[in-house]
Design a protein around this motif. Sequence first.
Motif, PDB file in Angstrom:
ATOM      1  N   UNK A  76     -50.013 -15.488 -42.308  1.00 45.65           N
ATOM      2  CA  UNK A  76     -50.662 -16.725 -42.771  1.00 45.65           C
ATOM      3  C   UNK A  76     -51.114 -17.568 -41.583  1.00 45.65           C
ATOM      4  N   UNK A  77     -52.382 -17.934 -41.568  1.00 45.23           N
ATOM      5  CA  UNK A  77     -52.913 -18.820 -40.526  1.00 45.23           C
ATOM      6  C   UNK A  77     -53.183 -18.136 -39.202  1.00 45.23           C
ATOM      7  N   UNK A  78     -53.016 -16.814 -39.142  1.00 49.90           N
ATOM      8  CA  UNK A  78     -53.175 -16.107 -37.865  1.00 49.90           C
ATOM      9  C   UNK A  78     -54.639 -16.012 -37.438  1.00 49.90           C
ATOM     10  N   UNK A  79     -55.526 -15.739 -38.401  1.00 53.23           N
ATOM     11  CA  UNK A  79     -56.939 -15.549 -38.058  1.00 53.23           C
ATOM     12  C   UNK A  79     -57.791 -16.058 -39.221  1.00 53.23           C
ATOM     13  N   UNK A 113     -40.474 -16.004 -52.847  1.00 51.68           N
ATOM     14  CA  UNK A 113     -39.992 -17.383 -52.967  1.00 51.68           C
ATOM     15  C   UNK A 113     -41.142 -18.324 -53.316  1.00 51.68           C
ATOM     16  N   UNK A 114     -42.278 -18.138 -52.636  1.00 52.87           N
ATOM     17  CA  UNK A 114     -43.434 -18.996 -52.883  1.00 52.87           C
ATOM     18  C   UNK A 114     -43.966 -18.801 -54.305  1.00 52.87           C
ATOM     19  N   UNK A 115     -43.996 -17.559 -54.768  1.00 52.44           N
ATOM     20  CA  UNK A 115     -44.506 -17.302 -56.116  1.00 52.44           C
ATOM     21  C   UNK A 115     -43.603 -17.896 -57.188  1.00 52.44           C
ATOM     22  N   UNK A 116     -42.298 -17.719 -57.046  1.00 51.66           N
ATOM     23  CA  UNK A 116     -41.384 -18.293 -58.043  1.00 51.66           C
ATOM     24  C   UNK A 116     -41.533 -19.817 -58.067  1.00 51.66           C
ATOM     25  N   UNK A 303     -54.941 -12.606 -53.696  1.00 49.39           N
ATOM     26  CA  UNK A 303     -55.045 -11.814 -52.482  1.00 49.39           C
ATOM     27  C   UNK A 303     -53.875 -12.245 -51.590  1.00 49.39           C
ATOM     28  N   UNK A 304     -53.927 -11.973 -50.305  1.00 46.31           N
ATOM     29  CA  UNK A 304     -52.757 -12.266 -49.473  1.00 46.31           C
ATOM     30  C   UNK A 304     -52.787 -13.691 -48.947  1.00 46.31           C
ATOM     31  N   UNK A 309     -54.740 -19.675 -48.202  1.00 45.92           N
ATOM     32  CA  UNK A 309     -53.567 -19.179 -47.487  1.00 45.92           C
ATOM     33  C   UNK A 309     -52.252 -19.459 -48.225  1.00 45.92           C
ATOM     34  N   UNK A 310     -52.325 -19.627 -49.530  1.00 41.57           N
ATOM     35  CA  UNK A 310     -51.083 -19.745 -50.294  1.00 41.57           C
ATOM     36  C   UNK A 310     -51.159 -18.866 -51.535  1.00 41.57           C
TER      37      UNK A 310
END
Length: 434
Positions: A76-79, A113-116, A303-304, A309-310
């Motif tokens: 996340x946030x890499x590119x 964790x983010x999805x739940x 998507x990822x 980015x979330x």
Amino acid sequence: MTHWLIENGLFVTMNPEQPVFKGWLSVEGTAIAAMGEGEAPAELRDTASEKIDGEGHLFLPGLVNTHGHAAMSLLRGLADDLVLQDWLENHMWPMEGKFTGDDVYWGTSLAAAEMILSGTTTFLDMYDHMDRVAEVVENSGLRATLARGVIGLCPPDVQTAKLEEAVSFAKRWHGGANGRIQVMMSPHAPYTCPPDYIERIVAAAHELQLPLHTHMSETSAEVASNVKDYGARPVAHLDKLGLFSRPSLVAHAVHLTDEEIALLAERGVAVSHNPVSNLKLASGVARVPELLRAGVTVSLGTDSAASNNNLDLFEEIRLAALLHKGVSGDPTAVPAAEALRMGTVYGAKALGLEGTVGVLKPGMKADLIGVSIRKPHFVPATDYVSHLVYAASGADVAHVWVDGKQLLRNRELLTLDVEQIRYEAQRCFDRLRA
């Protein structure tokens, strides 16, 4: 068999026979047993092992995310702000080439964790080291459709090894985690898999009686390249290779002609619409109103977290309703209720889970979420479907259940240690970037 009860709740069921009501819902074991308006019958109240006061909450089916790569949460946030091929070939693939099974485990745990916490109860994941992904699904309590994504840009012996790995994974895990895991076969994309390799994957899917999932027609450059390399656009190309001879789900499907939409409808191919990712990578805007009118099942995916980015599916639901109004000039293009169906009912159908999840009614799995409506943006109490689509976010989710088991209570994760996950995910990223 355990029996528990929600009382005094508002329910948005996604069931046209009983769409929105104030009342109660009872669960026995893993399934919804009964539901109704007003006060629950005395017998149910007396025998319930737990009674949950639903006052101030709106309950709806758990959200269904039909396309993603969970472990890429580590990137996340890499590119950011790059075109797809540059982003993939120069930034994502080199980092992903260093991923170990542990990286995939912790990256997927971070995503889980983010999805739940944002109300997703079922997700599709296409990736590598899929046994570790399945472990996360088993531990977290989520429901998932898992696919060992296979890239065929490699020597024949490596292609064979990857396909054998995908087949053995399917045999190990299809129906796993007490039935919460199902498996798909997954050639990554027509631009990463030679035609004969796709045919071999399709043959394996027939042998195993499994559905298929792939990326398709994401960018105009991809479509042009497919025509140059194979003399056909991706839809005709994949149709000729037999991919649509099995139940299939394609991600993106941004660049389609009228004839291609008609063919997808005829073949019963479902689409995972990923509006945030497609906008961020400037891939374009999928023809969702036309797909829906043609009878294609259109679901939603994040998507990822590397291209989003979330993983907040409420964002995809809202954008699906807004985006197509804006580009078409038609405010009725995707109404709020249709956008919410894309994140629930149609998502379940796209994954072959119709009749299992996506709707609140007796006999369905007890996969549901409770959204706190004691917040300014839910006032006044007008149209709660409108509020869920245009005002709500994943941060409003207070409670989550899958298979009748509670995974989130008052914003507290019950099956995952979020502090450990945050620590381990950062540790994995630091090693990958070193």
